[in-house]
Write an enzyme that holds these catalytic residues in place. Structure first.
Site, short mmCIF file in Angstrom:
data_model
loop_
_atom_site.label_atom_id
_atom_site.label_comp_id
_atom_site.label_asym_id
_atom_site.label_seq_id
_atom_site.Cartn_x
_atom_site.Cartn_y
_atom_site.Cartn_z
N GLU A 138 -14.21 70.54 45.27
CA GLU A 138 -13.32 69.46 44.86
C GLU A 138 -14.11 68.45 44.03
O GLU A 138 -14.77 67.56 44.60
CB GLU A 138 -12.75 68.74 46.09
CG GLU A 138 -11.98 69.63 47.02
CD GLU A 138 -11.00 68.81 47.85
OE1 GLU A 138 -9.80 68.98 47.65
OE2 GLU A 138 -11.45 68.00 48.66
N ASN A 154 -3.65 69.04 52.47
CA ASN A 154 -4.35 67.94 53.14
C ASN A 154 -3.43 66.72 53.10
O ASN A 154 -3.28 66.10 52.05
CB ASN A 154 -5.68 67.65 52.41
CG ASN A 154 -6.40 66.47 53.01
OD1 ASN A 154 -6.07 66.01 54.10
ND2 ASN A 154 -7.41 65.96 52.30
N GLY A 206 -6.92 63.11 43.47
CA GLY A 206 -5.94 62.00 43.44
C GLY A 206 -5.84 61.30 42.11
O GLY A 206 -5.24 60.23 42.01
N GLU A 254 -13.64 61.65 50.50
CA GLU A 254 -13.20 60.34 50.97
C GLU A 254 -13.98 59.93 52.23
O GLU A 254 -14.27 58.75 52.44
CB GLU A 254 -11.68 60.35 51.23
CG GLU A 254 -10.91 60.39 49.91
CD GLU A 254 -9.53 61.02 49.99
OE1 GLU A 254 -9.02 61.25 51.10
OE2 GLU A 254 -8.98 61.32 48.91
N HIS A 274 -15.02 65.92 53.38
CA HIS A 274 -14.15 65.52 52.28
C HIS A 274 -14.78 64.31 51.59
O HIS A 274 -15.37 63.44 52.24
CB HIS A 274 -12.75 65.17 52.82
CG HIS A 274 -11.74 65.01 51.73
ND1 HIS A 274 -11.67 63.88 50.95
CD2 HIS A 274 -10.78 65.84 51.27
CE1 HIS A 274 -10.69 64.03 50.06
NE2 HIS A 274 -10.14 65.21 50.23
N SER A 299 -6.10 67.45 42.31
CA SER A 299 -4.89 67.34 41.48
C SER A 299 -4.27 68.70 41.15
O SER A 299 -3.70 68.87 40.08
CB SER A 299 -5.17 66.54 40.21
OG SER A 299 -5.55 65.22 40.54
N LYS A 346 -3.82 63.92 54.51
CA LYS A 346 -4.56 62.66 54.58
C LYS A 346 -3.87 61.72 55.59
O LYS A 346 -3.29 62.18 56.57
CB LYS A 346 -4.70 62.03 53.20
CG LYS A 346 -5.24 63.01 52.15
CD LYS A 346 -5.69 62.34 50.92
CE LYS A 346 -6.01 63.39 49.87
NZ LYS A 346 -6.71 62.86 48.73
N GLY A 365 -1.90 65.37 47.33
CA GLY A 365 -0.60 64.76 47.01
C GLY A 365 0.55 65.76 46.98
O GLY A 365 1.61 65.52 47.57
C1 PEP Z 1 -7.71 66.37 48.42
O1 PEP Z 1 -7.65 65.27 48.92
O2 PEP Z 1 -8.35 67.26 48.99
C2 PEP Z 1 -7.04 66.62 47.14
C3 PEP Z 1 -7.31 67.70 46.50
O3 PEP Z 1 -6.14 65.66 46.73
P1 PEP Z 1 -5.18 65.74 45.45
O4 PEP Z 1 -4.58 67.11 45.41
O5 PEP Z 1 -4.16 64.67 45.67
O6 PEP Z 1 -6.04 65.49 44.25
#
Ligand code: PEP
Length: 244
Positions: free
Chosen positions: A163, A9, A169, A93, A91, A208, A11, A230
């Site tokens: 998630e 992803n 993040g 966010e 998601h 993460s 983003k 990330g």
């Molecule tokens: C995400 O945004 O779906 C995600 C898992 O981000 P990160 O891996 O950065 O925690």
């Protein structure tokens, strides 16, 4: 037997030049027994499709409307016309910063399925909910409200991404036991609601995931892949996770 899916992803990251370079690198990973997907910014979708057969291109969001006077929106039919495989839906966010409700997310899922696309439906509890032992109830409700109305045939086009919001993040990952426990709970609830098709539904872990923890998380029985934020922007890390 479920196959594993490693999805990045991106983003709201990368310039167009960076996006092409990252995409070309990922497109050239020697394929293994896992599938790969990248969820890219909407303005890059047309330029990146189509990918090679082992790599799917996904949007990060789509409209809940079919078409018409909805300035700035991108419909599921538009995504389908580009050869996009599907879209993320829900998601955290978008739930948090765009106030997306279950009612809205349900309509987005319906639009994707009506256009023969795949929805990667994101669910997960906040830290407060986990600390109050509401994590199972939270994800159960998120499933019931948004995809509970689907038929078992329609569920073949749904991928679930668990998630935990506190892991996205933050550099804090769910432990292998926490991930497996929740994924088993989700599968068991899917079985109760949709029957045996639940055995074939991919449930990804996100939050993460990185080169250091991917192997152990992906080894959990009910973890069928990862949704990676990330670390999907770094070619070497994403390739390591893909091969984990
Ligand atoms: C995400 O945004 O779906 C995600 C898992 O981000 P990160 O891996 O950065 O925690």
């Amino acid at each position: 037997m479920r196959s594993k899916l490693i999805a990045g992803n991106w983003k709201m990251n990368t310039s167009w030049e960076e996006a092409k370079s990252l995409f070309n690198s990922v497109n050239e990973f020697p394929s293994n027994n896992k599938s790969m997907a990248v969820c890219v910014p909407a303005c890059y979708l047309a330029g990146l499709c189509p990918a090679h057969p082992n790599l799917s291109v996904f949007a990060q969001d789509c409209s809940a409307h079919e078409k018409g006077a909805f300035t700035g929106e991108i419909s599921a039919a538009m995504l389908a016309s580009l050869g996009v495989k599907g879209s993320l839906v829900g998601h955290s966010e978008r739930r948090q910063y765009h106030n997306e409700t279950s009612e809205l997310l349900k309509r987005k899922v319906d639009q994707l399925l009506a256009n023969k696309l795949t929805a990667i439906y994101c669910i997960g509890e906040t830290l407060e909910e986990r600390n109050n032992e509401l994590h199972f109830a939270t994800v159960t409700k998120q499933i019931e409200e948004v995809i509970g109305h689907l038929s078992s045939t329609q569920m073949k086009n749904i991928v679930i991404a668990y998630e935990p919001v506190w892991a996205i993040g933050t550099g804090v990952t769910a432990s292998n036991d926490q991930a497996q426990e929740m994924h088993a709970h989700i599968r068991s609830f899917l079985k109760t609601t949709f029957g045996e098709v639940a055995n074939d539904i991919q449930i990804l872990y996100g939050g993460s995931m990185n080169a250091a923890n991917a192997q152990a998380l992906l080894a959990c029985e009910d973890v069928d892949g990862g949704l990676i934020g990330g670390a999907s922007l770094k070619v070497a890390d994403f390739e390591f996770i893909y091969n984990a």
